[in-house]
Design an enzyme around this catalytic site. Structure first.
Site, PDB file in Angstrom:
ATOM      1  N   ASP A 484     -26.178 -36.707 -43.169  1.00 52.95           N
ATOM      2  CA  ASP A 484     -26.153 -35.572 -44.091  1.00 52.95           C
ATOM      3  C   ASP A 484     -24.751 -35.221 -44.562  1.00 52.95           C
ATOM      4  OD1 ASP A 484     -28.691 -34.654 -44.585  1.00 52.95           O
ATOM      5  OD2 ASP A 484     -28.801 -33.441 -42.771  1.00 52.95           O
TER       6      ASP A 484
HETATM    7  C1  GLC Z   1     -28.944 -33.623 -38.285  1.00 51.19           C
HETATM    8  C2  GLC Z   1     -30.067 -33.591 -39.278  1.00 51.19           C
HETATM    9  C3  GLC Z   1     -30.544 -34.982 -39.612  1.00 51.19           C
HETATM   10  C4  GLC Z   1     -29.392 -35.866 -39.980  1.00 51.19           C
HETATM   11  C5  GLC Z   1     -28.321 -35.847 -38.907  1.00 51.19           C
HETATM   12  C6  GLC Z   1     -27.089 -36.631 -39.293  1.00 51.19           C
HETATM   13  O1  GLC Z   1     -29.433 -34.031 -37.044  1.00 51.19           O
HETATM   14  O2  GLC Z   1     -31.140 -32.814 -38.810  1.00 51.19           O
HETATM   15  O3  GLC Z   1     -31.459 -34.940 -40.660  1.00 51.19           O
HETATM   16  O4  GLC Z   1     -29.864 -37.154 -40.170  1.00 51.19           O
HETATM   17  O5  GLC Z   1     -27.924 -34.521 -38.664  1.00 51.19           O
HETATM   18  O6  GLC Z   1     -26.368 -36.000 -40.295  1.00 51.19           O
HETATM   19  C1  GLC Z   2     -24.559 -30.021 -41.094  1.00 52.27           C
HETATM   20  C2  GLC Z   2     -24.600 -30.869 -39.852  1.00 52.27           C
HETATM   21  C3  GLC Z   2     -25.650 -31.931 -39.939  1.00 52.27           C
HETATM   22  C4  GLC Z   2     -26.940 -31.344 -40.384  1.00 52.27           C
HETATM   23  C5  GLC Z   2     -26.797 -30.506 -41.647  1.00 52.27           C
HETATM   24  C6  GLC Z   2     -28.105 -29.858 -41.981  1.00 52.27           C
HETATM   25  O1  GLC Z   2     -24.147 -30.765 -42.156  1.00 52.27           O
HETATM   26  O2  GLC Z   2     -23.354 -31.473 -39.576  1.00 52.27           O
HETATM   27  O3  GLC Z   2     -25.784 -32.551 -38.671  1.00 52.27           O
HETATM   28  O4  GLC Z   2     -27.853 -32.366 -40.625  1.00 52.27           O
HETATM   29  O5  GLC Z   2     -25.821 -29.526 -41.448  1.00 52.27           O
HETATM   30  O6  GLC Z   2     -28.054 -29.095 -43.104  1.00 52.27           O
END
Ligand code: GLC
Ligand code: GLC
Length: 809
Positions: A484
């Protein structure tokens, strides 16, 4: 250092001190009503939605920490009050134990020869918490005790409750009856639900006004009414309504007394919500209160809950000579999978319950970990998820559990999302053989009239990737892919701006090698499915696209010793040796190797060797290295985190299993198990003082070697790690793989796991699979005593309910 131990026989983790590094929590509830409870009694409960229907107040980031929940006080005349769960009083106890079990938590404590045992759980099919308290006089003299049980009501919407004081200091209302206090705020207007807190005995008084109860400068540790031993039967009007019951108890030496407190939720039909003008209709609560008047009913409900879990967990069990493996597989990993099914990413001690809805990709991946446990609910979940896909195959990134609609605030544009639907549906089909799901009519974007069979949604998913390729023939990344925080089209310069919604959702150039790996793996699964369905043309089209994608990865997605991560919006490579930082990323190594891209040329092996060389630390495989030391707007949020944290090079546990699974594809059982073990809670337990989060569940991240405190975990419980770890251990390492026509058996074990037995219930048949590991990886199978060619155990003829499989490696 440990702060407790696993009690495998009772399927509990026993916490031996209240002073754990962080609150160590458990979850109560199964269907609509849920609670969080820490090892000192903190937490809260809610009906369905942790933001909109919260029953009791919880203050995240409060000091002192974790002061919220169900408050119990015991005071012997002339002595200091104490709490059976240690908090809120915090009085030193002579004995303390917290037993977190499957859907229940027990506190066993003692002070000055007064023993307390407090069991908290949510019965199956009820919307209430039961707190069953037994007191026993272990002393030689009669004891006179005052017992208080109290809760502080949250005014339903947890976000408003913590922000909108100009309104909510005026709205609080309660109704009282002997032994039952009702929370009725906003019931006079548009709410048709209320909450209650009751006890199954005559009380000697109550309080519903928090200020009256706590007193001037008071706090929950030593409320004025508790220390003074009196009650004023206060009635809350506005302010902060609470429910507190006072009970006086006399116990002869050796004598016991038992109380059942209920914290419940009930709803009424709108047109029959009052029993008299202005009086809440209460038969919903009354039924439950009556059910638990006799404490034996609480025991029976707890026993029922325990057998529910026994049944659920009997679908997959292992018995080996490694207790840490057995307890994770048989109990805790599957338990956590169920919690992620129930909670998604909403409510934990790291997720406030007020944040995001259900993630599209998260929900699809979570399903991989619970589909064998609750196939019917998995089916329902798939249909809900698919309904937030748009006609072009893109999907909303999140949807709201109450409305089941796509969330417009975040929208779409996360280009990995569609392919996870393929992963989830294929897993469901292999587990259940229920192909009828593919014919279910599912709308696009929740729009009535737009329904198409689920299979069509899968086609849209796969074609979405095929239709969104960049200059190197690799998939366009959009706002982000699985990571993300790799936001290649965002370019944010405003503090506080969301990296997930800033900038165009469909940059023209930035590409993801990770999605390419996903496409090869899941595109192939989809093509296989099409062949099964006799859709030869579609299968051939997708096969061709998969072959092209493999070629694109080998030509432009390979960096010499590992797979590249991406190309940014200027066409520069991300995650290659030419980069100053972020030279190697875990995600494409895991997915491209699992997909076997470049297998003939030994690429997966080379990539996994590079992972071991560059990314493997004591605490697991880190997400990338070297970590970014400065913010790069062309890379986005990933560079916003300090080195070693979160997506910037922590051990992001979620994708460690990908590496482990990929190792099993190469037949490297030692390496696969090595990665499994490094992040596995039961192994990490010994280092709880460093790890800090609960030793019975996975956390999202563990600080990497670049951080100041490597090994420190954050964000326990609600993580995709749980599902992927279970897939890894159950299907890749132990190698029991549900498949369309039977159970495929392909263990890939380290030498230390010499001999073991897996019991697997699959499509109604109980398989006992006995594996003798001689270190090879070509399994020789015998089915019910007869040799079997290949590794697929076909489904037995109708009526046969057990199969015995011998496996030699
Ligand atoms: C969080 C989110 C997931 C994403 C991950 C890596 O765990 O819930 O959707 O893939 O972060 O950014
Ligand atoms: C932030 C976190 C990521 C998560 C995202 C969800 O970017 O680092 O892990 O998936 O928020 O919105």
């Amino acid at each position: 250092m440990k702060f407790g131990y696993f009690d495998d026989e009772n399927r509990e983790y026993v916490v031996e001190t209240p002073a754990t590094p962080l609150p160590w929590i458990n979850y109560l509830g199964n269907q609509d009503f849920f609670g969080l409870i820490s090892n000192t009694g903190g937490g809260y409960c809610f009906y369905r939605d942790a933001k909109l229907r919260r029953l009791i107040r919880y203050r995240y980031q409060n000091v002192p920490a974790d002061m919220g929940g169900r408050f119990f006080y015991l005071r012997e005349l002339g002595k200091t009050p104490w709490s059976p769960a240690f908090l809120p009083c915090g009085t030193a106890l002579d004995r303390y134990r917290c037993r977190h079990g499957l859907g229940y938590t027990v506190f066993e404590s003692e002070k000055d020869h007064l023993a307390a045992s407090l069991t908290a759980f949510i019965p199956l099919h009820e919307t209430c918490e039961v707190h069953s308290l037994t007191l026993k006089n272990n002393g030689k003299q009669e004891k006179e005790i005052e017992l208080w049980g109290a809760v502080e009501w949250c005014l339903w919407n947890a976000a408003d409750d913590a922000a909108n004081f100009q309104r909510n200091l005026n709205t609080g209302e309660v109704e009282t009856e002997p032994s039952v206090i009702y929370h009725t705020t906003e019931y006079r207007e548009r709410r048709d639900h209320y909450a209650w807190f009751s006890v199954n005995t005559h009380t000697d008084g109550f309080e519903t006004d928090r200020d009256e109860f706590l007193g001037p400068f008071g706090d929950w540790r030593a409320p004025r009414r508790v220390t003074a031993g009196q009650s004023k039967n206060s009635e809350a009007h506005g302010g902060a309504p609470i429910a507190a019951h006072r009970i006086t108890v006399k116990l002869e030496p050796g004598e016991e007394a038992r109380y059942v407190f209920l914290l419940g939720y009930a709803e009424n039909p709108r047109d029959q919500k009052f029993s008299a003008p202005g009086v809440v209709r209460k038969d919903g609560a009354r039924r439950v209160v009556d059910r638990f008047l006799n404490p034996a009913a609480a025991d029976a409900a707890l026993a029922e809950l325990k057998s529910y879990w026994t049944e659920l967990l009997s679908v997959y069990t292992v018995s080996s000579k490694e207790p840490r493996l057995d307890r994770m597989v048989n109990i805790w990993n599957q338990y956590q999978c169920m919690v992620t099914f129930n909670m998604s990413r909403s409510a934990s001690y790291f997720e406030s319950g007020m944040g995001r809805g259900m993630g599209f990709r998260d929900s699809c991946q979570d399903l991989l970990g619970f589909v064998h446990l609750i196939p019917d609910r998995a089916r329902e979940r798939i249909l809900d998820i698919a309904a937030v896909q748009k006609p072009d195959g893109s999907t909303y990134h999140q949807y709201q559990p109450l409305t089941k609609r796509g969330n417009n605030d975040i929208g779409s544009g996360f280009n990995d999302d569609p392919l996870w639907l393929v992963a989830a549906v294929c897993a469901y089909l292999r587990e259940t053989g229920d192909f009828s799901i593919l014919e279910e009519l599912v709308p696009f974007d929740s729009r009535p009239g737009s329904e198409a069979p689920l299979l069509e949604h899968l086609r849209c998913s796969v074609h979405f990737t095929m239709n969104h390729l960049g200059p190197h023939g690799l998939p366009l990344i959009g706002r982000a892919d699985w990571n993300d925080c790799l936001n290649l089209n965002c370019f944010s310069e405003e503090p506080g701006e969301s990296f997930q919604v800033t900038g165009p959702s469909d940059g023209a150039v930035a590409e993801s090698v990770f999605i390419a790996g996903m496409f090869v793996k899941y595109g192939r699964e989809y093509a296989d499915l099409c062949r099964r369905l006799k859709l030869g043309d579609e299968a051939a089209r997708v096969d061709q696209a998969v072959a092209d994608m493999e070629k694109a990865v080998l030509t432009d997605g390979w960096d010499g010793a590992w797979y590249l991560r991406a190309y940014d919006a200027a066409g520069n490579p991300v995650g290659g040796e030419s980069c100053a930082e972020g030279q190697i990323f875990i995600e494409p190594q895991g997915f491209c190797a699992m997909a076997g891209i470049g297998g003939a040329e030994g690429r997966p092996q080379k990539a996994l060797d590079s992972v071991r060389k560059h990314l493997l630390g004591d605490y697991g495989v880190e997400l990338l290295t070297p970590c970014y030391t400065a913010y790069h707007k062309e890379l986005g949020e990933i560079t916003s985190y300090p080195p070693g944290y979160k997506e910037n090079g922590s051990v992001f546990c979620h994708n460690n299993p990908w590496i482990s699974i990929a190792e099993t594809e190469l037949g490297r059982g030692e390496e696969a198990f090595d990665v499994y073990r490094r992040i596995c809670p039961a192994w990490v337990e010994e280092r709880s003082e460093i790890h800090r989060t609960e030793p019975y569940v996975y956390s999202q991240t563990v600080a990497g070697r670049a951080a100041a405190r490597p090994g420190e975990a954050k964000n326990s419980w609600l993580t995709g790690t749980s599902a992927w770890s279970f897939v890894n251990i159950s299907q890749a390492i132990l190698g029991i793989q549900p498949d369309y026509d039977g159970l495929r058996i392909r263990p890939c074990l380290p030498r230390e796991l010499g001999e073991l037995t897996v019991c697997r219930r699959f499509r109604g048949v109980d398989y006992t699979i006995h594996i003798r590991n001689g270190g090879g990886h070509r399994p020789q199978l015998r089915l019910n005593g007869l040799p079997l060619a290949g590794d697929l155990v076909p489904l037995p003829p109708e009526g046969v309910k057990t199969c015995h499989v011998e496996v030699r490696l």
